[in-house]
Structure formats: structure tokens, C-alpha cells
Motif scaffolding. Structure first.
Motif, mmCIF file in Angstrom:
data_model
loop_
_atom_site.group_PDB
_atom_site.id
_atom_site.type_symbol
_atom_site.label_atom_id
_atom_site.label_comp_id
_atom_site.label_asym_id
_atom_site.label_seq_id
_atom_site.Cartn_x
_atom_site.Cartn_y
_atom_site.Cartn_z
ATOM 1 N N UNK A 150 2.886 -6.459 5.236
ATOM 2 C CA UNK A 150 3.741 -7.617 5.502
ATOM 3 C C UNK A 150 4.845 -7.333 6.513
ATOM 4 N N UNK A 151 5.285 -6.095 6.633
ATOM 5 C CA UNK A 151 6.394 -5.795 7.531
ATOM 6 C C UNK A 151 5.936 -5.140 8.835
ATOM 7 N N UNK A 152 4.973 -4.229 8.731
ATOM 8 C CA UNK A 152 4.456 -3.584 9.937
ATOM 9 C C UNK A 152 3.251 -4.332 10.515
ATOM 10 N N UNK A 153 2.798 -5.354 9.822
ATOM 11 C CA UNK A 153 1.791 -6.295 10.325
ATOM 12 C C UNK A 153 0.418 -5.663 10.566
ATOM 13 N N UNK A 154 0.049 -4.696 9.717
ATOM 14 C CA UNK A 154 -1.293 -4.129 9.789
ATOM 15 C C UNK A 154 -2.247 -4.971 8.952
ATOM 16 N N UNK A 155 -3.502 -5.064 9.370
ATOM 17 C CA UNK A 155 -4.472 -5.809 8.571
ATOM 18 C C UNK A 155 -4.912 -4.964 7.382
ATOM 19 N N UNK A 156 -5.619 -5.600 6.454
ATOM 20 C CA UNK A 156 -5.988 -4.932 5.206
ATOM 21 C C UNK A 156 -6.813 -3.678 5.452
ATOM 22 N N UNK A 157 -7.752 -3.740 6.392
ATOM 23 C CA UNK A 157 -8.630 -2.604 6.658
ATOM 24 C C UNK A 157 -7.838 -1.402 7.194
ATOM 25 N N UNK A 158 -6.859 -1.660 8.074
ATOM 26 C CA UNK A 158 -6.065 -0.557 8.612
ATOM 27 C C UNK A 158 -5.157 0.038 7.539
ATOM 28 N N UNK A 159 -4.577 -0.815 6.694
ATOM 29 C CA UNK A 159 -3.762 -0.310 5.583
ATOM 30 C C UNK A 159 -4.613 0.578 4.679
ATOM 31 N N UNK A 160 -5.825 0.135 4.385
ATOM 32 C CA UNK A 160 -6.730 0.927 3.545
ATOM 33 C C UNK A 160 -7.017 2.282 4.180
ATOM 34 N N UNK A 161 -7.186 2.290 5.494
ATOM 35 C CA UNK A 161 -7.452 3.547 6.218
ATOM 36 C C UNK A 161 -6.250 4.471 6.161
ATOM 37 N N UNK A 162 -5.060 3.933 6.368
ATOM 38 C CA UNK A 162 -3.847 4.746 6.356
ATOM 39 C C UNK A 162 -3.617 5.365 4.975
#
Length: 290
Positions: A150-162
């Protein structure tokens, strides 16, 4: 994704000192903001920035896709921020039922003036500080997902990767994190405004309401199947309690998305010069080898 990351990629491709300096400033601002939201302390955040940027220099020239850059950068920052945290604190579980509104709270939401502008009211009471404190009180797994999505504006797939998670796990944690922030901010604002409690008979939640409350983030983010979304919409349109709660949750999400922490903080000139010189040296050596 933050526009700064796209701009940084474009600047890095130019390979001149001025462009590299500007790109590193953008990356510095991005990592510092993330570190402040996750660590909460300026010194920890600044240490995170320096370490992450120095370790990232050999990889920056190879990362041509902004998504690849964001995944690398946030993974490195996340690892640095969590280095000294205990596993017990990281694994703290939160029951969903504890985050949903009580019947009394639903009644208060129904009594609230929908025409009020909570963003303007909150801004006059240092809403950013209160929201930042609310975010820092979240258990680390939920805080990371909320900050990245919500703050760094990454999509769900990228958040999952991180975070090395399944996308479904990211969605579950995101919804709970949003509910936690809404709950905490509501408590703080109640105390500051000394809002009177509603005297009407509390609204009773139906089983269908509880089910909808459990899936609201996916509903608001358009992640549900059309058939499920249509069924939820039909219920919500005829349920004042759901309308009130959705409005309150959406306001919490919008506040999180607009939160900026030290947005104008610039990298110290000495650090910028060292980073720029080292990056130029690395790409020069790389070109000589080729």
C-alpha cells in the motif's frame, strides 16, 4: 511501483556522473522511506540505506526492468531491517475475529457523518505521525506486507517475491494489516476527538456480514471473481452496516497509501559522491572486461 524506481532505471542507463547521482538520490529516498516505515528509527533507516545501496551497486547496471530493481532493492532492505528482530516477535499471530468491528462499533460508524472529511480533520492533528505510529505497532509480517503493497506500491506478486511468500498469503496478511491500522487509528481518533458513543441499540452483524468483512480487501482491490463480487455487491447495497464499515476501511487504506515519511531527505553529499564514483568504476571495469 514507486515512480522513482522507473526514473532511476532510466537515469542509470545514461551512465554519466550527473545521471547516476540523480538515480542514486532517488534510490536513497526510496530505501530511507521504507526503512523509516519498517524500522521506525532514523538511525536504523539511514544505516539500512547505506548498506543496501553499497551492496546494490554491482547489480544496478544489470537490472533493466523496474520490477527486478524493486524486488532486489526491497529484499535487501527487508533483510537489513529484520536482522536484529527475534523470531518470536516475527511470528506473532493475529486472529481475524479480533480485528472485525463489534456490533457497538458498527452502530457508531452508522451514526458518523458520511459528509465529513476525515482526511482534513486528521491532517490538523498530525495524522501522519499517528498513522506512522499505528503502522509501527503492527507485527512485523503484517507491517512488511502493508508497507510494500500500500505504501511502496508493489503488486502482490512482487511483494510475494520480496518476502518469499505465496501470493495468497500476501493477500491474507494485507487484509489483516489494513484492519489493524483501521482499528488502531479509530481508537486514537476517538480519544482525541472525544467522540460521543451512539445510544441506539447496537446493529447486529449477520453471518453474511462477517463473511464479507473477512474478504473486503480483495473486494476493494478487485481481486475477487466477478460472480463472487456481484453477490457481495448485492448484499452491501442493501446493508447500511456494510456500507459504513467499507467507507471506514477505505479511508484507512487511502491514508496508508498517501503516507510519506521524510520524503525530502537527501543523501549526504559525501555519500552521494562515493556511491557515484564506485558505480562508475564498476561499469567501467565491466566494459573493459567485455
Amino acid at each position: 511501483m514507486r515512480p522513482e524506481l522507473r526514473q532511476a532505471i532510466e537515469l542509470l542507463r545514461k551512465s554519466d556522473a550527473e545521471s547516476i547521482d540523480r538515480a542514486l538520490q532517488l534510490l536513497h529516498r526510496t530505501v530511507l522511506s521504507f526503512g523509516m516505515k519498517v524500522c521506525g528509527h532514523r538511525e536504523d533507516a539511514e544505516d539500512t540505506v547505506q548498506e543496501v545501496l553499497f551492496h546494490s551497486l554491482p547489480h544496478l547496471a544489470k537490472l533493466e526492468d523496474p520490477k527486478a530493481l524493486s524486488a532486489w532493492l526491497y529484499t535487501a532492505a527487508r533483510n537489513r531491517c529484520l536482522r536484529n528482530r527475534s523470531k518470536a516477535s516475527y511470528r506473532r499471530a493475529i486472529a481475524l475475529e479480533d480485528l472485525l468491528p463489534s456490533d457497538t462499533e458498527l452502530n457508531e460508524l452508522l451514526l458518523a457523518d458520511p459528509g465529513a472529511n476525515p482526511e482534513k480533520e486528521a491532517a490538523s492533528r498530525q495524522d501522519r505521525r499517528m498513522l506512522h505510529e499505528a503502522v509501527l505497532r503492527l507485527p512485523v509480517p503484517y507491517r512488511l506486507v502493508l508497507v510494500l503493497h500500500d505504501m511502496e506500491e508493489l503488486d502482490t506478486e512482487t511483494v510475494a517475491r520480496v518476502l518469499s511468500l505465496q501470493a495468497a498469503t500476501v493477500r491474507v496478511r494485507l487484509h489483516r494489516a489494513r484492519l489493524m491500522v483501521r482499528q488502531e487509528m479509530g481508537r486514537v481518533l476517538d480519544e482525541e476527538q472525544k467522540r460521543p458513543k451512539g445510544r441506539k441499540k447496537p446493529v447486529q452483524r449477520s453471518a453474511e456480514c462477517r463473511e464479507i468483512f473477512s474478504n473486503l480487501s480483495d473486494y476493494l482491490d478487485g481481486k475477487l471473481q466477478p460472480k463472487t463480487c456481484d453477490a457481495m455487491r448485492r448484499h452491501i447495497e442493501g446493508c447500511p452496516a456494510c456500507v459504513a464499515f467499507i467507507r471506514d476501511l477505505k479511508q484507512a487504506i487511502d491514508r496508508c497509501r498517501s503516507l510519506e515519511v521524510c520524503p525530502d531527505a537527501a543523501a549526504p553529499p559525501v555519500l552521494r559522491r562515493l556511491l557515484t564514483e564506485e558505480y562508475l568504476r564498476l561499469i567501467k571495469n565491466s566494459s573493459a572486461i567485455l
